[in-house]
Design an enzyme around this catalytic site. Structure first.
Site, PDB file in Angstrom:
ATOM      1  CB  SER A   1      22.034  -0.720  20.735  1.00  0.00           C
ATOM      2  OG  SER A   1      21.846  -0.804  21.976  1.00  0.00           O
TER       3      SER A   1
ATOM      4  CD  GLU B   1      12.507  -1.882  28.667  1.00  0.00           C
ATOM      5  OE1 GLU B   1      11.640  -1.387  28.439  1.00  0.00           O
ATOM      6  OE2 GLU B   1      13.756  -1.864  28.091  1.00  0.00           O
TER       7      GLU B   1
ATOM      8  CD  GLU C   1      13.037  -5.342  21.612  1.00  0.00           C
ATOM      9  OE1 GLU C   1      13.119  -4.379  20.851  1.00  0.00           O
ATOM     10  OE2 GLU C   1      12.542  -5.365  22.649  1.00  0.00           O
TER      11      GLU C   1
ATOM     12  N   GLY D   1      14.331   1.505  20.555  1.00  0.00           N
ATOM     13  CA  GLY D   1      13.988   2.406  21.725  1.00  0.00           C
ATOM     14  C   GLY D   1      14.544   3.888  21.565  1.00  0.00           C
ATOM     15  N   GLY D   2      15.688   3.955  22.157  1.00  0.00           N
ATOM     16  CA  GLY D   2      16.326   5.242  22.332  1.00  0.00           C
ATOM     17  C   GLY D   2      16.409   5.996  20.948  1.00  0.00           C
TER      18      GLY D   2
ATOM     19  N   GLY E   1      19.368  -0.847  25.062  1.00  0.00           N
ATOM     20  CA  GLY E   1      19.655   0.398  25.905  1.00  0.00           C
ATOM     21  C   GLY E   1      21.277   0.374  26.305  1.00  0.00           C
TER      22      GLY E   1
ATOM     23  CG  ASN F   1       9.179   0.386  23.065  1.00  0.00           C
ATOM     24  OD1 ASN F   1       8.092   0.942  23.928  1.00  0.00           O
ATOM     25  ND2 ASN F   1       9.450  -0.658  23.852  1.00  0.00           N
ATOM     26  CD1 TRP F   2       8.266   6.685  20.892  1.00  0.00           C
ATOM     27  CD2 TRP F   2       6.866   8.173  21.428  1.00  0.00           C
ATOM     28  NE1 TRP F   2       8.133   7.548  19.980  1.00  0.00           N
ATOM     29  CE2 TRP F   2       7.208   8.553  20.343  1.00  0.00           C
ATOM     30  CE3 TRP F   2       6.044   8.855  22.284  1.00  0.00           C
ATOM     31  CZ2 TRP F   2       6.396   9.313  19.604  1.00  0.00           C
ATOM     32  CZ3 TRP F   2       5.411   9.804  21.839  1.00  0.00           C
ATOM     33  CH2 TRP F   2       5.613  10.265  20.222  1.00  0.00           C
ATOM     34  CE  LYS F   3      12.643   0.385  25.472  1.00  0.00           C
ATOM     35  NZ  LYS F   3      13.883  -0.253  25.745  1.00  0.00           N
TER      36      LYS F   3
ATOM     37  CG  HIS G   1       9.894  -4.597  25.904  1.00  0.00           C
ATOM     38  ND1 HIS G   1      10.578  -4.249  26.766  1.00  0.00           N
ATOM     39  CD2 HIS G   1      10.218  -4.092  24.759  1.00  0.00           C
ATOM     40  CE1 HIS G   1      11.871  -3.946  26.220  1.00  0.00           C
ATOM     41  NE2 HIS G   1      11.525  -3.517  25.038  1.00  0.00           N
TER      42      HIS G   1
HETATM   43  P1  13P Z   1      16.868   0.359  22.423  1.00  0.00           P
HETATM   44  O1  13P Z   1      16.743   0.591  20.997  1.00  0.00           O
HETATM   45  O2  13P Z   1      16.727   1.763  23.089  1.00  0.00           O
HETATM   46  O3  13P Z   1      18.326  -0.417  22.690  1.00  0.00           O
HETATM   47  O4  13P Z   1      15.716  -0.343  23.263  1.00  0.00           O
HETATM   48  C1  13P Z   1      15.492  -1.515  22.528  1.00  0.00           C
HETATM   49  C2  13P Z   1      13.920  -1.883  22.652  1.00  0.00           C
HETATM   50  O5  13P Z   1      13.870  -2.415  23.979  1.00  0.00           O
HETATM   51  C3  13P Z   1      12.631  -1.534  21.879  1.00  0.00           C
HETATM   52  O6  13P Z   1      11.796  -2.124  22.428  1.00  0.00           O
END
Ligand code: 13P
Length: 253
Positions: free
Chosen positions: A215, A99, A169, A236-237, A175, A9-11, A97
């Site tokens: 994470s 967010e 999640e 994500g990251g 994050g 997930n590049w966000k 998600h």
């Molecule tokens: P991180 O891997 O950066 O913690 O993010 C997880 C996430 O929200 C994937 O959708």
């Protein structure tokens, strides 16, 4: 046998050029994507077509939207419909998600509508659920997540639910570098599968992929993915770094 999935997930990260080189770096690495495994790249909307071109000749690798609107079309400036996604060949979409829930006030009811629209257009929804820290601290995370499933997914019939991927999640692990332990992840995944079993029966519950997100890194992916009910990760990251995501893909069981 349910699929094992590594989803990036590049966000809201990367320019088009940066995204192209990230994808190319990952695809040119020594990837082992087995028959029962899939790799998803949830990229920003403007890159969907280009990213789809880049992965087009690769087996079991799919480009994914990060969101869709809950209505089919109309006066919703700035929004993207499921019909638009299917018209450019997209087959997966993240839904709910944390967010989106937090910053864009997406409710469980609205997410149920998104899930329905995706399924009606043969798009696989990757339905995200998970509790905030206050709920974890109060030890009521099982009820909280079950409520999210009930209100957004459990109206589906047995045929439809099998087309959904679930991503757990925990918000406190997103994050933050604070990964849920493999045991904490397994405990919740088992609870989600039990809820699915109670609603749809054991055979169906066993066929639904449940990903862990929060994470996930190259260094912890193998341990998390080795858990019985953890069928891969939503990342994500670490998905923004080619070597990390390659390691995560290769950690799938
Ligand atoms: P991180 O891997 O950066 O913690 O993010 C997880 C996430 O929200 C994937 O959708």
């Amino acid at each position: 046998m349910r699929k094992q999935i590594a989803a990036a997930n590049w966000k809201m990260n990367k320019t088009l050029q940066e995204g192209q080189s990230l994808l190319n770096d990952i695809l040119s690495a020594d990837l082992s994507v087995g028959e029962n495994q899939e790799v998803l790249f949830a990229v920003p909307f403007p890159y969907l077509i280009e990213a789809n071109n880049i992965v087009s000749n690769r087996k079991n690798i799919f480009v994914t939207a990060q969101n869709c609107h809950h209505k089919t079309s109309g006066a919703y400036t700035g929004e993207v419909s499921v019909g638009m996604l299917t018209s450019i060949g997209i087959q997966y979409c993240l839904v709910g998600h944390s967010e989106r829930r937090e910053y864009f006030a997406e409710s469980n009811q609205m997410l149920a509508e998104k899930v329905d629209l995706c399924l009606a257009s043969s798009i696989t929804p990757v339905f995200c659920c998970g509790e905030p820290l206050s709920i974890r601290d109060a030890d009521t995370q099982n009820q909280f997540v079950e409520e999210q499933l009930k209100e957004s997914l459990f109206h589906l019939d047995a045929a439809a639910i099998q087309k959904v991927v679930i991503a757990y999640e925990p918000i406190w692990a997103i994050g933050t570098g604070r990964t849920a332990s493999a045991e904490q992840a397994q405990e919740m995944h088992a609870h989600i599968r039990l809820s699915l079993t109670n609603q749809y029966g054991e055979a169906i519950a066993q066929e639904i992929s449940i990903l862990y997100g929060g994470s996930v890194k190259g260094s912890n992916a193998s341990e998390l993915f080795s858990m019985k009910d953890v069928d891969g990760g939503l990342v994500g990251g670490a998905s923004l770094i080619a070597s990390e995501f390659v390691q995560i893909i290769n950690a799938l069981k």
